[in-house]
Scaffold this motif. Structure first.
Motif, PDB file in Angstrom:
ATOM      1  N   GLN A   1      51.985 -18.889  -7.432  1.00  0.00           N
ATOM      2  CA  GLN A   1      51.976 -19.091  -5.992  1.00  0.00           C
ATOM      3  C   GLN A   1      50.723 -18.455  -5.389  1.00  0.00           C
ATOM      4  O   GLN A   1      50.057 -17.643  -6.021  1.00  0.00           O
ATOM      5  N   VAL A   2      50.469 -18.819  -4.124  1.00  0.00           N
ATOM      6  CA  VAL A   2      49.312 -18.297  -3.410  1.00  0.00           C
ATOM      7  C   VAL A   2      49.484 -16.798  -3.192  1.00  0.00           C
ATOM      8  O   VAL A   2      50.572 -16.317  -2.854  1.00  0.00           O
ATOM      9  N   GLN A   3      48.395 -16.074  -3.375  1.00  0.00           N
ATOM     10  CA  GLN A   3      48.409 -14.637  -3.117  1.00  0.00           C
ATOM     11  C   GLN A   3      47.197 -14.245  -2.291  1.00  0.00           C
ATOM     12  O   GLN A   3      46.091 -14.751  -2.515  1.00  0.00           O
ATOM     13  N   LEU A   4      47.426 -13.359  -1.343  1.00  0.00           N
ATOM     14  CA  LEU A   4      46.365 -12.715  -0.584  1.00  0.00           C
ATOM     15  C   LEU A   4      46.541 -11.222  -0.800  1.00  0.00           C
ATOM     16  O   LEU A   4      47.619 -10.672  -0.509  1.00  0.00           O
ATOM     17  N   VAL A   5      45.506 -10.568  -1.302  1.00  0.00           N
ATOM     18  CA  VAL A   5      45.602  -9.149  -1.615  1.00  0.00           C
ATOM     19  C   VAL A   5      44.529  -8.393  -0.853  1.00  0.00           C
ATOM     20  O   VAL A   5      43.329  -8.587  -1.088  1.00  0.00           O
ATOM     21  N   GLU A   6      44.985  -7.539   0.064  1.00  0.00           N
ATOM     22  CA  GLU A   6      44.068  -6.728   0.860  1.00  0.00           C
ATOM     23  C   GLU A   6      43.777  -5.398   0.170  1.00  0.00           C
ATOM     24  O   GLU A   6      44.608  -4.880  -0.585  1.00  0.00           O
ATOM     25  N   SER A   7      42.614  -4.846   0.484  1.00  0.00           N
ATOM     26  CA  SER A   7      42.247  -3.515   0.014  1.00  0.00           C
ATOM     27  C   SER A   7      41.245  -2.919   0.989  1.00  0.00           C
ATOM     28  O   SER A   7      40.696  -3.640   1.847  1.00  0.00           O
ATOM     29  N   GLY A   8      41.002  -1.620   0.850  1.00  0.00           N
ATOM     30  CA  GLY A   8      39.974  -0.969   1.646  1.00  0.00           C
ATOM     31  C   GLY A   8      40.479  -0.112   2.791  1.00  0.00           C
ATOM     32  O   GLY A   8      39.683   0.543   3.465  1.00  0.00           O
ATOM     33  N   GLY A   9      41.772  -0.117   3.019  1.00  0.00           N
ATOM     34  CA  GLY A   9      42.312   0.733   4.076  1.00  0.00           C
ATOM     35  C   GLY A   9      42.276   2.201   3.699  1.00  0.00           C
ATOM     36  O   GLY A   9      41.951   2.553   2.555  1.00  0.00           O
ATOM     37  N   GLY A  10      42.600   3.056   4.660  1.00  0.00           N
ATOM     38  CA  GLY A  10      42.623   4.482   4.387  1.00  0.00           C
ATOM     39  C   GLY A  10      42.561   5.289   5.656  1.00  0.00           C
ATOM     40  O   GLY A  10      42.752   4.762   6.768  1.00  0.00           O
ATOM     41  N   LEU A  11      42.289   6.564   5.494  1.00  0.00           N
ATOM     42  CA  LEU A  11      42.175   7.505   6.608  1.00  0.00           C
ATOM     43  C   LEU A  11      40.699   7.740   6.907  1.00  0.00           C
ATOM     44  O   LEU A  11      39.914   8.034   5.988  1.00  0.00           O
ATOM     45  N   VAL A  12      40.340   7.618   8.174  1.00  0.00           N
ATOM     46  CA  VAL A  12      38.955   7.815   8.571  1.00  0.00           C
ATOM     47  C   VAL A  12      38.931   8.537   9.908  1.00  0.00           C
ATOM     48  O   VAL A  12      39.854   8.399  10.721  1.00  0.00           O
ATOM     49  N   GLN A  13      37.888   9.317  10.147  1.00  0.00           N
ATOM     50  CA  GLN A  13      37.750  10.023  11.422  1.00  0.00           C
ATOM     51  C   GLN A  13      37.266   9.086  12.508  1.00  0.00           C
ATOM     52  O   GLN A  13      36.605   8.067  12.215  1.00  0.00           O
ATOM     53  N   PRO A  14      37.567   9.393  13.751  1.00  0.00           N
ATOM     54  CA  PRO A  14      37.027   8.581  14.857  1.00  0.00           C
ATOM     55  C   PRO A  14      35.511   8.480  14.758  1.00  0.00           C
ATOM     56  O   PRO A  14      34.827   9.464  14.452  1.00  0.00           O
ATOM     57  N   GLY A  15      35.011   7.268  15.012  1.00  0.00           N
ATOM     58  CA  GLY A  15      33.582   7.004  14.884  1.00  0.00           C
ATOM     59  C   GLY A  15      33.166   6.544  13.494  1.00  0.00           C
ATOM     60  O   GLY A  15      32.024   6.111  13.307  1.00  0.00           O
ATOM     61  N   GLY A  16      34.071   6.632  12.541  1.00  0.00           N
ATOM     62  CA  GLY A  16      33.755   6.241  11.179  1.00  0.00           C
ATOM     63  C   GLY A  16      33.873   4.748  10.936  1.00  0.00           C
ATOM     64  O   GLY A  16      34.141   3.963  11.871  1.00  0.00           O
ATOM     65  N   SER A  17      33.676   4.368   9.670  1.00  0.00           N
ATOM     66  CA  SER A  17      33.684   2.952   9.289  1.00  0.00           C
ATOM     67  C   SER A  17      34.564   2.723   8.071  1.00  0.00           C
ATOM     68  O   SER A  17      34.737   3.621   7.235  1.00  0.00           O
ATOM     69  N   LEU A  18      35.088   1.523   7.996  1.00  0.00           N
ATOM     70  CA  LEU A  18      35.803   1.048   6.814  1.00  0.00           C
ATOM     71  C   LEU A  18      35.486  -0.428   6.637  1.00  0.00           C
ATOM     72  O   LEU A  18      35.220  -1.127   7.622  1.00  0.00           O
ATOM     73  N   ARG A  19      35.559  -0.892   5.400  1.00  0.00           N
ATOM     74  CA  ARG A  19      35.458  -2.337   5.149  1.00  0.00           C
ATOM     75  C   ARG A  19      36.703  -2.792   4.402  1.00  0.00           C
ATOM     76  O   ARG A  19      36.988  -2.309   3.295  1.00  0.00           O
ATOM     77  N   LEU A  20      37.431  -3.695   5.018  1.00  0.00           N
ATOM     78  CA  LEU A  20      38.600  -4.286   4.390  1.00  0.00           C
ATOM     79  C   LEU A  20      38.184  -5.545   3.633  1.00  0.00           C
ATOM     80  O   LEU A  20      37.292  -6.273   4.066  1.00  0.00           O
ATOM     81  N   SER A  21      38.853  -5.781   2.509  1.00  0.00           N
ATOM     82  CA  SER A  21      38.642  -6.993   1.723  1.00  0.00           C
ATOM     83  C   SER A  21      39.982  -7.687   1.510  1.00  0.00           C
ATOM     84  O   SER A  21      41.025  -7.033   1.437  1.00  0.00           O
ATOM     85  N   CYS A  22      39.914  -8.993   1.396  1.00  0.00           N
ATOM     86  CA  CYS A  22      41.114  -9.774   1.106  1.00  0.00           C
ATOM     87  C   CYS A  22      40.718 -10.852   0.098  1.00  0.00           C
ATOM     88  O   CYS A  22      39.867 -11.700   0.414  1.00  0.00           O
TER      89      CYS A  22
END
Length: 119
Positions: free
Chosen positions: A1-22
């Protein structure tokens, strides 16, 4: 079946950056509009950003314009969400969504990834 798998989340301080992938599997990725939603605790799910099949058209919620960037790599069946200048109010579970528009004849969701912005 179809799957979508996210990654890249976490804890970051205000003003910081993250990149999510799917990463999507078992669908013809290039035909799908890809979207990122988020849901904060106790609130409804809201659309954050979307990108058309082929990547030519992007749209953003006003709350993230100028800070978030959605992009896609069809060769890798992957959609990204680059999040900069993060604020505590960006804290939420972020979900990847794939949908065939305009008919909405097929729609799929990932399991979500937690993003927490806190000092």
């Amino acid at each position: 079946q179809v799957q979508l798998v996210e990654s890249g989340g976490g804890l970051v301080q205000p003003g910081g950056s993250l990149r999510l992938s799917c990463v999507a599997s078992r669908l013809t990725f290039r035909f799908y509009v890809m979207r990122w939603y988020r849901q904060a605790s106790g609130k409804g799910r809201e659309l954050v950003a979307s990108i058309s099949g082929g990547g030519g058209i992007t749209n953003y919620d006003d709350s993230v314009k100028g800070r978030f960037t959605i992009s896609r790599e069809d060769a890798k069946n992957t959609v990204y969400l680059q999040m900069n200048s993060l604020k505590p109010e960006d804290t939420a579970v972020y979900y990847c969504n794939a949908v065939l528009l305009p008919t909405r004849s097929a729609e799929y969701w990932g399991q979500g990834t937690q993003v927490t912005v806190s000092s």
